[in-house]
Design an enzyme around this catalytic site. Structure first.
Site, PDB file in Angstrom:
ATOM      1  CG  ASP A  99      -6.153   2.081   2.503  1.00  0.00           C
ATOM      2  OD1 ASP A  99      -7.396   2.008   2.620  1.00  0.00           O
ATOM      3  OD2 ASP A  99      -5.384   2.134   3.487  1.00  0.00           O
ATOM      4  CE  LYS A 121      -3.767   6.839   6.956  1.00  0.00           C
ATOM      5  NZ  LYS A 121      -4.495   5.929   7.858  1.00  0.00           N
TER       6      LYS A 121
END
Length: 421
Positions: free
Chosen positions: A301, A20
């Site tokens: 992340d 993404k």
């Protein structure tokens, strides 16, 4: 939605979902390129769909085919006075400077956790570039009116590299003989990805030590054909699943990628997992796992999959970079501590350090995603080696980045039941 994950042995082959991070950048570059660009292997997560909608509202025509998108653009020519970035932190930070290339007044909104994220950066920086900018006490909605006028500027990169990504991409369409200077930049690999993608669309930036970014003569984005590579952020969960509960091959992963979350390989190696990397595939197999130390400041992340890995290591794992976690979909440091605590794993937070006390056994429990996609995925991976079922509430949070995650885990042997409430 409630998902129940049972203990299971992982075995098989799966293809990583599209990145993404790369997809959203490609959509922005295609908007800035005058002509028709083709994006292959497109991501269809909520964040990617939000980026496509923003690009349409800023003037792009988007045609969806079976395995690619055609994006035709004449540059930034807003069709609406409002754009909605959904819940995408990258989306709002990247598209705001791009939208500011237009002289039209635009209101920028979002929902969910995005409404609580700080936006002071734009109020401080955009007026220096001749853009009117107001917020609601540093929060959304953002009201801007350009056009943005690139000039030499110094910015603070300590909160997020995503603000710099937006400025770099906007400057690429309008700058000549100017330099962006950045102090204390975090997540440098994400900026490497931005520069890599800009170059693919014809924009060259001279980077010096990730502190200065020089734009020479005026350039223009060129429409092109771009294939979105596999997502290391999502694949990290599959690789950890294999390392703690069996073995697996994850395909369509570029080992030469600029994505920062490729650092999961470093953690898996330190933990003692068996790794057989190819050019576009990774084989992982369970081995005796040992505690490890890693600095995740540039790849925040990765904290959720790293915690799932550390919970299965026999000892205390030390992860640096907790300060990067406060302004995610949840306050991830506290959320990981709370939800893994329910599964019997103690996590201590000591300033910028997280200590995960692994090897004590993972217990079946009912946990909650806090509407955070990566928390839901981390709990699902931890469940593979639990002593009983793990029930994940608000499990649909995965749709933000990786809607195929539960399907992919099942392909690898995961025992999962879904209850749509």
């Amino acid at each position: 939605m409630q998902v129940t994950v049972l203990p299971a042995i992982i075995k098989g082959t799966v293809t990583a979902n599209p990145s993404k991070s790369a997809m959203q950048r490609a959509v922005a570059a295609a908007l800035l390129a005058k002509g028709t660009s083709i994006i292959r292997n497109p991501g269809l997560s909520n964040d990617c769909l939000a980026a496509l909608e923003v690009a349409e509202n800023l003037g792009a025509e988007i045609k969806r085919e079976d395995n690619h998108f055609e994006i035709t653009s004449k540059g930034v020519q807003p069709l609406s006075h409002e754009i909605n970035c959904g819940e995408s932190g990258l989306g709002i930070r990247m598209f705001t400077p791009i939208a500011a290339l237009s002289a039209q007044p635009i209101t920028i909104v979002g929902h969910g956790s995005l409404t609580t994220r700080p936006m002071h950066f734009f109020e401080e920086v955009l007026p220096q570039l001749q853009v009117k900018c107001t917020t609601d006490n540093g929060k959304l909605p953002l009201h801007i009116q350009g056009p943005l006028q690139p000039k030499d500027i110094t910015i603070d990169g300590s909160l997020s590299s995503q603000f710099l990504t937006g400025l770099l991409m906007a400057y690429g369409a309008a700058a000549a003989d100017v330099t962006i200077t950045v102090k204390d930049l975090k997540s440098k690999p994400y900026i490497a990805l931005t520069l890599q993608l800009m170059a693919h669309f014809g924009i060259k930036v001279t980077e010096t030590g990730f502190e200065q970014f020089r734009f020479g003569k005026q350039q223009a984005y060129k429409p092109t054909d771009y294939t979105v590579e596999g997502d290391w952020s999502g694949a990290a969960f599959l690789l950890v699943a294999a390392a703690v509960a069996g073995k697996a091959e994850v395909q369509h992963l570029n080992t030469a990628s600029a994505q920062s979350d490729k650092a999961i390989l470093e953690a898996l190696e330190k933990a003692g997992a068996t790794i057989l990397p190819g050019v576009f595939t990774i084989n992982i197999q369970r081995n005796g796992l040992q505690p490890f130390e890693i600095d995740a400041t540039d790849c925040p992340d990765l904290f959720p999959p790293l915690v799932a890995l550390a919970a299965n290591c026999n000892g205390t794992t030390k992860i640096k970079g907790v300060s990067r976690l406060a302004h995610k979909e949840s306050d991830r440091g506290l959320t990981l501590q709370e939800e893994f605590g329910k599964m019997g794993i103690r996590i201590d937070l000591e300033g910028d350090i997280m200590l995960v006390h692994g090897g004590t056994g993972i217990k079946g429990a009912t946990v909650h995603s806090h509407n955070d996609h990566r928390i839901a995925m981390a709990c699902a991976v931890a469940a593979l080696t639990a002593d009983g079922p793990v029930v994940i509430e608000n499990a649909e949070a995965i749709n933000k980045s990786y809607p195929e995650f539960y399907d992919h885990l099942q392909l690898l042997g995961g025992k999962i039941t879904v209850d749509v409430q």
